[in-house]
Design a protein around this motif. Structure first.
Motif, short mmCIF file in Angstrom:
data_model
loop_
_atom_site.label_atom_id
_atom_site.label_comp_id
_atom_site.label_asym_id
_atom_site.label_seq_id
_atom_site.Cartn_x
_atom_site.Cartn_y
_atom_site.Cartn_z
N PRO A 188 0.80 -1.23 0.00
CA PRO A 188 0.00 0.00 0.00
C PRO A 188 0.83 1.27 0.00
N ILE A 189 2.03 1.25 0.57
CA ILE A 189 2.91 2.42 0.52
C ILE A 189 3.31 2.68 -0.92
N MET A 190 3.75 1.64 -1.62
CA MET A 190 4.15 1.78 -3.01
C MET A 190 2.96 2.20 -3.88
N SER A 191 1.79 1.64 -3.60
CA SER A 191 0.60 2.00 -4.37
C SER A 191 0.22 3.46 -4.13
N GLY A 192 0.30 3.91 -2.88
CA GLY A 192 -0.01 5.30 -2.57
C GLY A 192 0.95 6.26 -3.26
N GLN A 193 2.23 5.89 -3.31
CA GLN A 193 3.20 6.72 -4.00
C GLN A 193 2.92 6.76 -5.50
N GLY A 194 2.47 5.63 -6.06
CA GLY A 194 2.13 5.61 -7.48
C GLY A 194 0.93 6.49 -7.78
N LEU A 195 -0.06 6.48 -6.90
CA LEU A 195 -1.24 7.32 -7.09
C LEU A 195 -0.88 8.80 -7.00
N VAL A 356 -0.24 6.15 -14.34
CA VAL A 356 -1.38 5.23 -14.20
C VAL A 356 -0.91 3.79 -14.19
N PHE A 357 -0.06 3.42 -15.15
CA PHE A 357 0.37 2.02 -15.23
C PHE A 357 1.42 1.68 -14.17
N ASP A 358 2.19 2.65 -13.76
CA ASP A 358 3.08 2.44 -12.61
C ASP A 358 2.27 2.15 -11.37
N SER A 363 0.01 -1.60 -7.39
CA SER A 363 -1.20 -2.08 -6.72
C SER A 363 -1.40 -3.58 -6.91
N LEU A 364 -0.93 -4.12 -8.02
CA LEU A 364 -1.10 -5.55 -8.28
C LEU A 364 -0.44 -6.40 -7.22
N THR A 365 0.64 -5.90 -6.61
CA THR A 365 1.35 -6.70 -5.61
C THR A 365 0.49 -6.95 -4.36
N ALA A 366 -0.60 -6.20 -4.20
CA ALA A 366 -1.51 -6.45 -3.08
C ALA A 366 -2.26 -7.76 -3.28
N ALA A 367 -2.40 -8.21 -4.54
CA ALA A 367 -3.12 -9.44 -4.84
C ALA A 367 -2.22 -10.55 -5.35
N PHE A 422 4.46 -0.25 -16.11
CA PHE A 422 3.90 -1.36 -15.32
C PHE A 422 5.01 -2.19 -14.68
N SER A 423 6.05 -2.49 -15.45
CA SER A 423 7.16 -3.28 -14.91
C SER A 423 7.89 -2.51 -13.81
N ASN A 424 7.99 -1.21 -13.95
CA ASN A 424 8.63 -0.40 -12.91
C ASN A 424 7.87 -0.52 -11.60
N GLY A 425 6.56 -0.30 -11.66
CA GLY A 425 5.75 -0.35 -10.44
C GLY A 425 5.72 -1.73 -9.82
N TYR A 426 5.53 -2.76 -10.64
CA TYR A 426 5.38 -4.12 -10.11
C TYR A 426 6.69 -4.65 -9.52
N LEU A 427 7.78 -4.53 -10.27
CA LEU A 427 9.05 -5.09 -9.80
C LEU A 427 9.61 -4.30 -8.62
N ALA A 428 9.49 -2.98 -8.65
CA ALA A 428 9.97 -2.17 -7.53
C ALA A 428 9.19 -2.50 -6.26
N SER A 429 7.89 -2.65 -6.40
CA SER A 429 7.06 -2.97 -5.24
C SER A 429 7.39 -4.35 -4.68
N LEU A 430 7.60 -5.33 -5.57
CA LEU A 430 7.99 -6.67 -5.10
C LEU A 430 9.29 -6.63 -4.32
N CYS A 431 10.28 -5.93 -4.84
CA CYS A 431 11.58 -5.84 -4.17
C CYS A 431 11.44 -5.19 -2.79
N MET A 432 10.66 -4.11 -2.72
CA MET A 432 10.48 -3.41 -1.44
C MET A 432 9.71 -4.26 -0.44
#
Length: 473
Positions: A188-195, A356-358, A363-367, A422-432
């Motif tokens: 949710p931190i990563m998702s909030g930053q993306g928003l 938007v895609f970031d 956000s996908l990492t929440a699921a 999309f890859s930036n947001g997903y992979l960065a969030s997974l690593c964090m």
């Protein structure tokens, strides 16, 4: 209360971490969206007619073609310079802003990795939020205050240093705090930053559509930032009242269990549960006490356990900031001609689409959290993102001297941007998310701070390589 783990009722803790993530980057994103306002006050001409001329062309593209001045992961709305005669201060504003943003970001994120055990987390987070709130409040007031260019320039640079210094401590402390909770609570931190980046991009597009005056737009951005920070402060104050957060945030759950009249056996079971949730079995010392109680691990020993995740998140943002927006925002539409699409091409295809895609990837990492934290596929996927550098360099970036245009059509650029973001947001969030889960529970806060440092390092390295990449074109 039984011996079972408390539940996050109504997802309250998840929502609060989302709001805190939004609060860490939305203020700075709005500050960056108002870059045109700052440079207009540093120009030679300050007459109303000159400012009105700038208002008519606000946010027609991007403000800094070869520089990046963003903390958390390249989610920023920028504006293109107008053709006016700039003063010396106007001409060096972008470079100085980059310097005043990146250096404090890197220094204070690194510093927080060492001071977080000496200064309580509540003090670091609340003081940072209050300090950033005061800076933006002063910034909003100064919009209506007449000032000579040099004092205005100096004050603006001091504000940038303060925002990024406290922002670095806030972001690092927040990731460290999330490291104490299950892995899904970094998402949710990563998702909030993306928003936050999405909001800034939408604000930029609304400014174009409405033709708002620079001063009015700037005041709106700064007041909105103040409001978001106040909401973040209120949310953080509520956090310790929630059982779910108290349970996980206590490194030794004995105090939590005693508060709820648990037996000694239940306390030991819960200690094991916490470390199991963190993904690492706790070690026992010779006298039977947990490793957490025996001593605090060094930063170096913790880094050795999570270096793959740390280097991966650094590489993700190095690649991203290396081309966004220094390269991507200089791409010209080949199909727009003199239509309205030419005016909105960069704001929509570059900034809005990236954010938007970031955000979607984060956000996908929440699921879904695939591949796992021990998979060798994750770092391979991170390395594979290097392919986006030549892809964007071969798009219709103007002006260019060396490379040919291979992907001229707008559709190529848009497809690359979607996959890139999309890859930036997903992979960065997974690593964090995975970084703090590679260590013992009592090491998780330090691990989160280390991950935040390497995130900031990636931003800084990306800003550095953006210069030669843009020159290469």
């Amino acid at each position: 209360m039984t011996g079972s783990t408390p539940q996050d009722r109504y997802k309250a803790v998840w929502i609060i971490f989302f709001i805190l993530g939004l609060g860490t980057l939305l203020p700075w994103n709005f500050f960056m969206t108002a870059t045109m306002y700052f440079t207009s006050r540093l120009s030679d001409s300050h007459s109303p007619s000159s400012i009105d001329h700038m208002n008519s062309t606000i946010f027609s593209g991007k403000e800094e073609p070869n520089n990046v001045s963003h903390i958390g992961h390249g989610n920023v709305g920028l504006a293109r310079k107008v053709d006016v005669s700039p003063s010396h201060l106007h001409s060096i504003f972008n470079n100085m802003m980059t310097l005043c943003a990146m250096l404090p970001l890197l220094i204070f994120t690194c510093l927080n990795s060492f001071i977080h055990q000496r200064i309580p987390q509540q003090v670091r987070i609340l003081c940072s939020l209050v300090a950033i709130f005061l800076v933006f409040l002063v910034t909003a007031v100064l919009v209506k205050v007449s000032m000579e260019p040099l004092p205005f320039f100096i004050i603006t640079m001091i504000k940038i240093v303060f925002i990024n210094s406290f922002g670095a401590i806030l972001q690092s402390s927040l990731f460290g705090l999330a490291g104490l909770l299950p892995a899904s609570y970094t998402a949710p931190i990563m998702s909030g930053q993306g928003l936050a980046g999405t909001f800034a991009a939408l604000a930029m597009i609304c400014a174009i559509a409405s033709g708002s005056k620079l001063e009015d737009s700037a005041v709106g951005y700064f007041i909105t930032a103040c409001g978001v920070i106040l909401v973040a402060i209120g949310s953080y104050v509520m956090l310790p009242r929630l059982d779910f957060f108290r349970y996980y945030s206590m490194k030794d759950k004995t105090s939590y269990q005693n508060h709820n009249s648990h037996s000694e056996m239940e306390t030991k079971v819960d200690l094991i549960r916490k470390d199991d949730c963190n993904g690492v079995e706790p070690k026992q010392t010779a006298n039977g006490t947990s490793h957490a109680a025996s001593h605090n691990s060094s930063v170096l020993s913790i880094f050795k356990k999570l270096w793959v995740m740390a280097v991966s998140v650094c590489l993700v943002f190095t690649i991203t900031i290396g081309v966004f927006p220094a390269v991507t925002a200089d791409v010209k539409s080949t199909i727009a001609g003199k239509t309205l699409w030419d005016k909105y091409f960069i704001p929509v295809s570059c900034f809005l689409m990236f954010n938007v895609f970031d955000w979607a990837g984060r956000s996908l990492t929440a699921a879904c959290m695939w591949p796992g934290k021990d998979s060798k596929l994750l770092p391979c996927m991170v390395i594979a993102r290097v392919v986006f550098i030549p892809l964007f360099l071969l798009c219709n970036v103007q002006s260019r001297r060396n490379l040919p245009v291979f992907f001229a059509h707008d559709a190529w650029y848009i497809v690359f941007m979607i996959l890139f973001a999309f890859s930036n947001g997903y992979l960065a969030s997974l690593c964090m998310c995975f970084g703090p889960k590679k260590v013992l529970s009592h090491e998780a806060e330090t691990a989160g701070a280390i991950m935040a440092f390497f995130l900031s390092l990636g931003l800084a390295l990306g800003a550095i390589i953006s210069f030669p990449l843009r020159y290469l074109i």
